[in-house]
Design an enzyme around this catalytic site. Sequence first.
Site, PDB file in Angstrom:
ATOM      1  N   GLN A  51      12.697  12.950   8.780  1.00 54.62           N
ATOM      2  CA  GLN A  51      13.134  11.936   7.813  1.00 54.62           C
ATOM      3  C   GLN A  51      12.656  10.531   8.173  1.00 54.62           C
ATOM      4  OE1 GLN A  51      17.397  13.485   7.836  1.00 54.62           O
ATOM      5  NE2 GLN A  51      17.200  12.661   5.785  1.00 54.62           N
ATOM      6  N   CYS A  69      22.291  13.429   1.337  1.00 46.05           N
ATOM      7  CA  CYS A  69      21.237  13.319   2.346  1.00 46.05           C
ATOM      8  C   CYS A  69      20.657  11.917   2.263  1.00 46.05           C
ATOM      9  CB  CYS A  69      20.152  14.360   2.044  1.00 46.05           C
ATOM     10  SG  CYS A  69      18.716  14.283   3.131  1.00 46.05           S
ATOM     11  N   LEU A  70      20.385  11.298   3.414  1.00 46.52           N
ATOM     12  CA  LEU A  70      19.840   9.931   3.393  1.00 46.52           C
ATOM     13  C   LEU A  70      18.478   9.863   2.706  1.00 46.52           C
ATOM     14  CD1 LEU A  70      20.867   8.555   6.917  1.00 46.52           C
ATOM     15  CD2 LEU A  70      21.932   8.088   4.705  1.00 46.52           C
ATOM     16  N   GLU A 130      20.780  19.541   9.068  1.00 45.46           N
ATOM     17  CA  GLU A 130      19.711  18.908   9.854  1.00 45.46           C
ATOM     18  C   GLU A 130      18.695  19.943  10.352  1.00 45.46           C
ATOM     19  OE1 GLU A 130      19.564  15.896   9.351  1.00 45.46           O
ATOM     20  OE2 GLU A 130      21.633  15.670   8.696  1.00 45.46           O
ATOM     21  N   HIS A 164      16.258  20.730   7.733  1.00 46.32           N
ATOM     22  CA  HIS A 164      15.190  19.720   7.618  1.00 46.32           C
ATOM     23  C   HIS A 164      13.996  20.069   8.512  1.00 46.32           C
ATOM     24  CE1 HIS A 164      16.433  16.421   5.049  1.00 46.32           C
ATOM     25  NE2 HIS A 164      17.603  16.293   5.635  1.00 46.32           N
TER      26      HIS A 164
HETATM   27 NI    NI Z   1      19.282  15.283   5.031  1.00 42.51          NI
END
Ligand code: NI
Length: 158
Positions: free
Chosen positions: A51, A90-91, A133, A136
């Site tokens: 991310q 989610c960011l 996470e 991801h």
């Molecule tokens: Ni996320």
Amino acid sequence: MAIRTIRAEGDEILKKKSREIEQIDDKIKELLEDMLETMHKYNGVGLAAVQVGILKRAIVIDLYDDKGSLKLINPVIIKQKGEQEVEEGCLSFPNKYAQLIRPQEVTVEALDENGKKVKIHGKGLLAQALCHEIDHLDGIVFVDKIIPGTMQYVEPNE
Ligand code: NI
């Protein structure tokens, strides 16, 4: 320490698989520190290295409870149990939330930032954050898994 730029929805890097970390050097430690700082700035409970544009298997989690934050390298889910329906965001997908099914409990093996093997047992929100996470790291984002029709867009600053 530094705030890093969060890659957002539409960025192809979010679909890529991250590589195992073979050596925990100062660069990795700095990455983990920056990830934590970046996550805290945006009030997230978890962040994966991808991310911030780094395809390495590293995640950070902070549930803002008395247990403090977690920095995990090469995390692997070795056991999971039950299921829970949860709301998730989610960011990398600002202001979007949806319902999905996650395991109720997971056991994760990983290395800490000193290269020591750790085993984390998470229930509820911690299990959810660990699964989110670790997904991801395999190029999977929460919107890939949502219960159809549950996506909501929440206006910021309301
Ligand atoms: Ni996320």
